[in-house]
Write a protein that holds these residues in place. Structure first.
Motif, mmCIF file in Angstrom:
data_model
loop_
_atom_site.group_PDB
_atom_site.id
_atom_site.type_symbol
_atom_site.label_atom_id
_atom_site.label_comp_id
_atom_site.label_asym_id
_atom_site.label_seq_id
_atom_site.Cartn_x
_atom_site.Cartn_y
_atom_site.Cartn_z
ATOM 1 N N HIS A 98 0.831 -1.209 0.000
ATOM 2 C CA HIS A 98 0.000 0.000 0.000
ATOM 3 C C HIS A 98 0.867 1.261 0.000
ATOM 4 N N LEU A 99 1.995 1.227 0.722
ATOM 5 C CA LEU A 99 2.906 2.375 0.736
ATOM 6 C C LEU A 99 3.477 2.630 -0.654
ATOM 7 N N GLU A 100 3.828 1.574 -1.351
ATOM 8 C CA GLU A 100 4.361 1.746 -2.709
ATOM 9 C C GLU A 100 3.309 2.333 -3.638
ATOM 10 N N GLU A 101 2.090 1.832 -3.557
ATOM 11 C CA GLU A 101 1.009 2.362 -4.397
ATOM 12 C C GLU A 101 0.712 3.816 -4.050
ATOM 13 N N LEU A 102 0.725 4.118 -2.753
ATOM 14 C CA LEU A 102 0.455 5.495 -2.340
ATOM 15 C C LEU A 102 1.561 6.434 -2.809
ATOM 16 N N LEU A 103 2.821 5.967 -2.789
ATOM 17 C CA LEU A 103 3.933 6.778 -3.282
ATOM 18 C C LEU A 103 3.772 7.081 -4.764
ATOM 19 N N ASP A 104 3.439 6.074 -5.564
ATOM 20 C CA ASP A 104 3.232 6.297 -6.996
ATOM 21 C C ASP A 104 2.070 7.255 -7.235
ATOM 22 N N THR A 105 1.017 7.116 -6.444
ATOM 23 C CA THR A 105 -0.143 8.006 -6.606
ATOM 24 C C THR A 105 0.225 9.449 -6.284
ATOM 25 N N LYS A 106 0.971 9.643 -5.185
ATOM 26 C CA LYS A 106 1.366 10.994 -4.797
ATOM 27 C C LYS A 106 2.294 11.621 -5.840
ATOM 28 N N LEU A 107 3.210 10.823 -6.381
ATOM 29 C CA LEU A 107 4.100 11.345 -7.414
ATOM 30 C C LEU A 107 3.326 11.794 -8.645
ATOM 31 N N ARG A 110 0.999 15.051 -7.663
ATOM 32 C CA ARG A 110 1.749 16.294 -7.491
ATOM 33 C C ARG A 110 2.667 16.605 -8.667
ATOM 34 N N GLN A 111 2.579 15.785 -9.731
ATOM 35 C CA GLN A 111 3.297 16.010 -10.984
ATOM 36 C C GLN A 111 4.805 16.175 -10.744
ATOM 37 N N ILE A 117 16.466 17.524 -10.917
ATOM 38 C CA ILE A 117 16.206 18.035 -9.570
ATOM 39 C C ILE A 117 14.721 18.355 -9.447
ATOM 40 N N CYS A 118 14.092 17.770 -8.428
ATOM 41 C CA CYS A 118 12.659 17.987 -8.202
ATOM 42 C C CYS A 118 12.413 17.984 -6.690
ATOM 43 N N PRO A 119 12.068 19.135 -6.084
ATOM 44 C CA PRO A 119 11.808 19.179 -4.641
ATOM 45 C C PRO A 119 10.623 18.314 -4.223
ATOM 46 N N VAL A 120 9.614 18.218 -5.083
ATOM 47 C CA VAL A 120 8.430 17.413 -4.749
ATOM 48 C C VAL A 120 8.804 15.939 -4.646
ATOM 49 N N ARG A 121 9.541 15.442 -5.630
ATOM 50 C CA ARG A 121 9.957 14.038 -5.600
ATOM 51 C C ARG A 121 10.855 13.755 -4.401
ATOM 52 N N ARG A 122 11.730 14.674 -4.099
ATOM 53 C CA ARG A 122 12.613 14.486 -2.953
ATOM 54 C C ARG A 122 11.811 14.437 -1.650
ATOM 55 N N GLU A 123 10.816 15.319 -1.512
ATOM 56 C CA GLU A 123 10.000 15.327 -0.291
ATOM 57 C C GLU A 123 9.235 14.019 -0.122
#
Length: 269
Positions: A98-107, A110-111, A117-123
Protein backbone atom coordinates in the motif's frame (compact mmCIF):
# COMPACT_ATOMS: atom_id res chain seq x y z
CA UNK A 1 -1.13 27.53 12.60
CA UNK A 2 -2.26 25.35 9.69
CA UNK A 3 -2.55 21.64 10.46
CA UNK A 4 0.22 19.57 8.85
CA UNK A 5 -0.44 18.14 5.42
CA UNK A 6 -0.97 14.49 4.73
CA UNK A 7 2.25 12.49 4.83
CA UNK A 8 3.37 9.03 3.77
CA UNK A 9 4.67 8.58 7.30
CA UNK A 10 2.01 6.85 9.37
CA UNK A 11 0.85 8.70 12.50
CA UNK A 12 -1.54 7.95 15.34
CA UNK A 13 -4.69 9.95 15.91
CA UNK A 14 -3.96 13.52 17.06
CA UNK A 15 -4.21 14.22 20.77
CA UNK A 16 -5.26 17.48 22.38
CA UNK A 17 -2.40 18.63 24.59
CA UNK A 18 -3.60 21.87 26.15
CA UNK A 19 -5.66 25.00 25.66
CA UNK A 20 -4.34 28.52 25.91
CA UNK A 21 -7.21 29.45 28.24
CA UNK A 22 -6.33 26.73 30.74
CA UNK A 23 -4.69 27.90 33.88
CA UNK A 24 -2.37 25.83 35.87
CA UNK A 25 -3.80 25.05 39.28
CA UNK A 26 -1.42 25.53 42.21
CA UNK A 27 0.23 22.39 43.25
CA UNK A 28 -1.07 21.11 46.56
CA UNK A 29 1.21 19.63 49.06
CA UNK A 30 0.52 15.89 49.25
CA UNK A 31 -0.63 14.52 52.53
CA UNK A 32 1.65 12.08 54.18
CA UNK A 33 -0.28 9.31 55.86
CA UNK A 34 1.76 6.84 57.81
CA UNK A 35 0.20 3.39 57.78
CA UNK A 36 -0.60 2.09 61.20
CA UNK A 37 0.85 -1.34 61.56
CA UNK A 38 0.24 -3.63 64.43
CA UNK A 39 3.16 -4.80 66.50
CA UNK A 40 2.73 -8.34 65.42
CA UNK A 41 2.32 -7.52 61.77
CA UNK A 42 4.90 -8.84 59.33
CA UNK A 43 6.05 -7.18 56.07
CA UNK A 44 3.90 -8.13 53.11
CA UNK A 45 5.97 -9.50 50.19
CA UNK A 46 5.59 -7.67 46.87
CA UNK A 47 3.25 -9.24 44.37
CA UNK A 48 4.89 -11.25 41.60
CA UNK A 49 5.59 -9.39 38.35
CA UNK A 50 3.33 -10.43 35.55
CA UNK A 51 4.89 -11.92 32.48
CA UNK A 52 3.65 -9.08 30.26
CA UNK A 53 5.68 -6.47 32.16
CA UNK A 54 8.84 -7.35 30.19
CA UNK A 55 6.95 -7.06 26.93
CA UNK A 56 5.49 -3.71 27.97
CA UNK A 57 8.97 -2.41 28.88
CA UNK A 58 10.36 -3.48 25.54
CA UNK A 59 7.42 -1.87 23.75
CA UNK A 60 7.85 1.34 25.73
CA UNK A 61 11.55 1.42 24.93
CA UNK A 62 10.80 0.91 21.22
CA UNK A 63 8.29 3.76 21.34
CA UNK A 64 10.82 6.04 23.00
CA UNK A 65 13.42 5.20 20.35
CA UNK A 66 10.79 5.70 17.65
CA UNK A 67 9.82 9.10 19.04
CA UNK A 68 13.48 10.06 19.24
CA UNK A 69 14.07 9.05 15.62
CA UNK A 70 10.80 10.50 14.30
CA UNK A 71 9.64 13.18 16.75
CA UNK A 72 5.89 13.92 17.02
CA UNK A 73 4.48 16.89 15.19
CA UNK A 74 2.57 19.70 16.87
CA UNK A 75 0.29 22.44 15.60
CA UNK A 76 -2.10 25.05 16.89
CA UNK A 77 -5.71 24.96 15.81
CA UNK A 78 -7.54 27.92 17.26
CA UNK A 79 -6.53 28.08 20.90
CA UNK A 80 -5.79 24.39 21.13
CA UNK A 81 -2.41 22.67 20.88
CA UNK A 82 -2.55 19.31 19.14
CA UNK A 83 0.14 16.63 19.05
CA UNK A 84 0.41 13.58 16.83
CA UNK A 85 2.88 10.78 17.53
CA UNK A 86 4.26 8.35 15.02
CA UNK A 87 2.35 5.11 14.91
CA UNK A 88 3.93 2.18 16.72
CA UNK A 89 1.74 -0.43 15.10
CA UNK A 90 3.75 -3.19 13.39
CA UNK A 91 3.38 -3.33 9.64
CA UNK A 92 2.59 -6.19 7.33
CA UNK A 93 3.38 -6.99 3.73
CA UNK A 94 0.08 -5.40 2.72
CA UNK A 95 1.15 -2.12 4.35
CA UNK A 96 4.37 -2.10 2.32
CA UNK A 97 2.49 -2.72 -0.93
CA UNK A 98 0.00 0.00 0.00
CA UNK A 99 2.91 2.37 0.74
CA UNK A 100 4.36 1.75 -2.71
CA UNK A 101 1.01 2.36 -4.40
CA UNK A 102 0.46 5.50 -2.34
CA UNK A 103 3.93 6.78 -3.28
CA UNK A 104 3.23 6.30 -7.00
CA UNK A 105 -0.14 8.01 -6.61
CA UNK A 106 1.37 10.99 -4.80
CA UNK A 107 4.10 11.35 -7.41
CA UNK A 108 1.50 11.39 -10.15
CA UNK A 109 -0.91 13.72 -8.35
CA UNK A 110 1.75 16.29 -7.49
CA UNK A 111 3.30 16.01 -10.98
CA UNK A 112 6.80 15.22 -9.78
CA UNK A 113 9.57 15.05 -12.34
CA UNK A 114 10.95 11.65 -13.20
CA UNK A 115 14.51 12.92 -13.72
CA UNK A 116 16.56 15.89 -12.68
CA UNK A 117 16.21 18.04 -9.57
CA UNK A 118 12.66 17.99 -8.20
CA UNK A 119 11.81 19.18 -4.64
CA UNK A 120 8.43 17.41 -4.75
CA UNK A 121 9.96 14.04 -5.60
CA UNK A 122 12.61 14.49 -2.95
CA UNK A 123 10.00 15.33 -0.29
CA UNK A 124 7.85 12.30 -1.12
CA UNK A 125 10.81 9.91 -1.14
CA UNK A 126 11.99 11.36 2.18
CA UNK A 127 8.56 10.65 3.68
CA UNK A 128 8.63 7.13 2.24
CA UNK A 129 12.10 6.53 3.71
CA UNK A 130 10.92 7.77 7.12
CA UNK A 131 8.00 5.36 6.93
CA UNK A 132 10.39 2.50 6.15
CA UNK A 133 12.53 3.55 9.13
CA UNK A 134 9.43 3.49 11.32
CA UNK A 135 8.46 0.03 10.14
CA UNK A 136 11.98 -1.35 10.66
CA UNK A 137 12.42 0.31 14.06
CA UNK A 138 9.29 -1.35 15.44
CA UNK A 139 10.73 -4.79 14.66
CA UNK A 140 14.41 -3.98 15.37
CA UNK A 141 15.47 -0.74 17.04
CA UNK A 142 19.16 -1.19 16.17
CA UNK A 143 18.36 -1.58 12.49
CA UNK A 144 16.21 1.54 12.64
CA UNK A 145 19.04 3.55 14.24
CA UNK A 146 21.39 2.39 11.49
CA UNK A 147 18.89 3.50 8.84
CA UNK A 148 18.64 6.81 10.68
CA UNK A 149 22.40 7.27 10.27
CA UNK A 150 22.06 6.50 6.56
CA UNK A 151 19.23 9.05 6.23
CA UNK A 152 21.18 11.75 8.07
CA UNK A 153 24.25 11.11 5.92
CA UNK A 154 22.17 11.39 2.74
CA UNK A 155 20.57 14.63 3.95
CA UNK A 156 23.97 16.03 4.91
CA UNK A 157 25.37 15.15 1.48
CA UNK A 158 22.40 16.74 -0.27
CA UNK A 159 22.75 19.87 1.90
CA UNK A 160 26.44 20.05 0.98
CA UNK A 161 25.61 19.77 -2.71
CA UNK A 162 22.91 22.41 -2.31
CA UNK A 163 25.34 24.77 -0.60
CA UNK A 164 27.89 24.12 -3.33
CA UNK A 165 25.25 24.77 -5.99
CA UNK A 166 24.16 28.03 -4.36
CA UNK A 167 27.74 29.20 -4.00
CA UNK A 168 28.44 28.29 -7.63
CA UNK A 169 25.34 30.18 -8.75
CA UNK A 170 26.43 33.21 -6.72
CA UNK A 171 29.93 32.90 -8.20
CA UNK A 172 28.46 32.66 -11.70
CA UNK A 173 26.26 35.71 -11.15
CA UNK A 174 29.21 37.66 -9.79
CA UNK A 175 31.32 36.69 -12.79
CA UNK A 176 28.44 37.58 -15.13
CA UNK A 177 28.17 41.05 -13.58
CA UNK A 178 31.91 41.49 -13.84
CA UNK A 179 31.71 40.35 -17.46
CA UNK A 180 28.94 42.89 -18.14
CA UNK A 181 31.03 45.66 -16.62
CA UNK A 182 34.07 44.46 -18.55
CA UNK A 183 31.94 44.28 -21.70
CA UNK A 184 31.07 47.99 -21.41
CA UNK A 185 34.74 48.84 -20.93
CA UNK A 186 35.74 46.66 -23.87
CA UNK A 187 33.06 48.24 -26.07
CA UNK A 188 34.37 51.70 -25.17
CA UNK A 189 37.92 50.57 -25.91
CA UNK A 190 36.81 49.10 -29.25
CA UNK A 191 35.06 52.37 -30.11
CA UNK A 192 38.19 54.36 -29.26
CA UNK A 193 40.35 52.00 -31.31
CA UNK A 194 37.96 52.24 -34.25
CA UNK A 195 38.10 56.04 -34.06
CA UNK A 196 41.89 55.94 -33.85
CA UNK A 197 41.97 53.53 -36.79
CA UNK A 198 39.78 55.90 -38.83
CA UNK A 199 42.08 58.83 -38.03
CA UNK A 200 45.16 56.80 -38.94
CA UNK A 201 43.56 55.76 -42.23
CA UNK A 202 42.79 59.39 -42.95
CA UNK A 203 46.39 60.39 -42.22
CA UNK A 204 47.62 57.48 -44.35
CA UNK A 205 45.48 58.62 -47.29
CA UNK A 206 46.78 62.18 -46.89
CA UNK A 207 50.38 60.97 -46.79
CA UNK A 208 49.77 58.77 -49.82
CA UNK A 209 48.29 61.74 -51.69
CA UNK A 210 51.31 63.86 -50.75
CA UNK A 211 53.64 61.06 -51.79
CA UNK A 212 51.88 60.68 -55.13
CA UNK A 213 52.02 64.46 -55.71
CA UNK A 214 55.71 64.59 -54.83
CA UNK A 215 56.44 61.58 -57.03
CA UNK A 216 54.52 63.12 -59.93
CA UNK A 217 56.32 66.45 -59.51
CA UNK A 218 59.69 64.73 -59.34
CA UNK A 219 58.89 62.67 -62.43
CA UNK A 220 57.96 65.78 -64.35
CA UNK A 221 61.11 67.51 -63.12
CA UNK A 222 63.21 64.54 -64.11
CA UNK A 223 61.61 64.45 -67.55
CA UNK A 224 62.37 68.13 -67.98
CA UNK A 225 65.95 67.61 -66.86
CA UNK A 226 66.31 64.60 -69.14
CA UNK A 227 64.89 66.59 -72.06
CA UNK A 228 67.22 69.45 -71.34
CA UNK A 229 70.13 67.08 -71.04
CA UNK A 230 69.23 65.39 -74.31
CA UNK A 231 69.01 68.77 -76.02
CA UNK A 232 72.45 69.68 -74.70
CA UNK A 233 73.81 66.37 -75.91
CA UNK A 234 72.25 66.90 -79.32
CA UNK A 235 73.65 70.41 -79.41
CA UNK A 236 77.10 69.18 -78.50
CA UNK A 237 76.87 66.41 -81.06
CA UNK A 238 75.92 68.89 -83.78
CA UNK A 239 78.69 71.19 -82.68
CA UNK A 240 81.15 68.35 -82.77
CA UNK A 241 79.95 67.33 -86.18
CA UNK A 242 80.30 70.87 -87.48
CA UNK A 243 83.80 71.10 -86.06
CA UNK A 244 84.74 67.85 -87.73
CA UNK A 245 83.46 69.13 -91.03
CA UNK A 246 85.38 72.37 -90.70
CA UNK A 247 88.45 70.46 -89.64
CA UNK A 248 88.31 68.23 -92.72
CA UNK A 249 87.71 71.22 -94.96
CA UNK A 250 90.63 73.11 -93.44
CA UNK A 251 92.93 70.15 -93.96
CA UNK A 252 92.12 70.27 -97.64
CA UNK A 253 92.94 74.05 -97.84
CA UNK A 254 96.23 73.95 -95.94
CA UNK A 255 97.63 73.02 -92.62
CA UNK A 256 98.14 76.53 -91.23
CA UNK A 257 94.94 77.99 -92.50
CA UNK A 258 93.05 75.00 -91.30
CA UNK A 259 94.57 75.23 -87.84
CA UNK A 260 93.65 78.90 -87.53
CA UNK A 261 90.18 78.20 -88.84
CA UNK A 262 89.67 75.49 -86.26
CA UNK A 263 91.20 77.37 -83.28
CA UNK A 264 89.48 80.72 -83.77
CA UNK A 265 85.94 79.49 -83.06
CA UNK A 266 87.20 77.53 -80.06
CA UNK A 267 88.94 80.60 -78.64
CA UNK A 268 85.83 82.66 -79.12
CA UNK A 269 83.75 80.16 -77.25
Amino acid sequence: MIPPAESLLKYDNPVLVSKSTDRKSPKGRPLRVSPQQSADSTPIPPPPKPKSSLTDATKQESEEILNAILPPREWMEGNQLWMQHVSSTPCTRTDVVHLEELLDTKLQQRQARETGICPVRRELYSQCFDELIRQVTINCAERGLLLLRVRDEIQMTIAAYQTLYESSVAFGMRKALQAEQGKADMEKMISDLESEKHDLKKQLNEQRAKCDAIEKRENEKRQVEEKKHMEEIQFLKRTNQQLKVRFYNSIQKGPLDSLITVLLPALRV
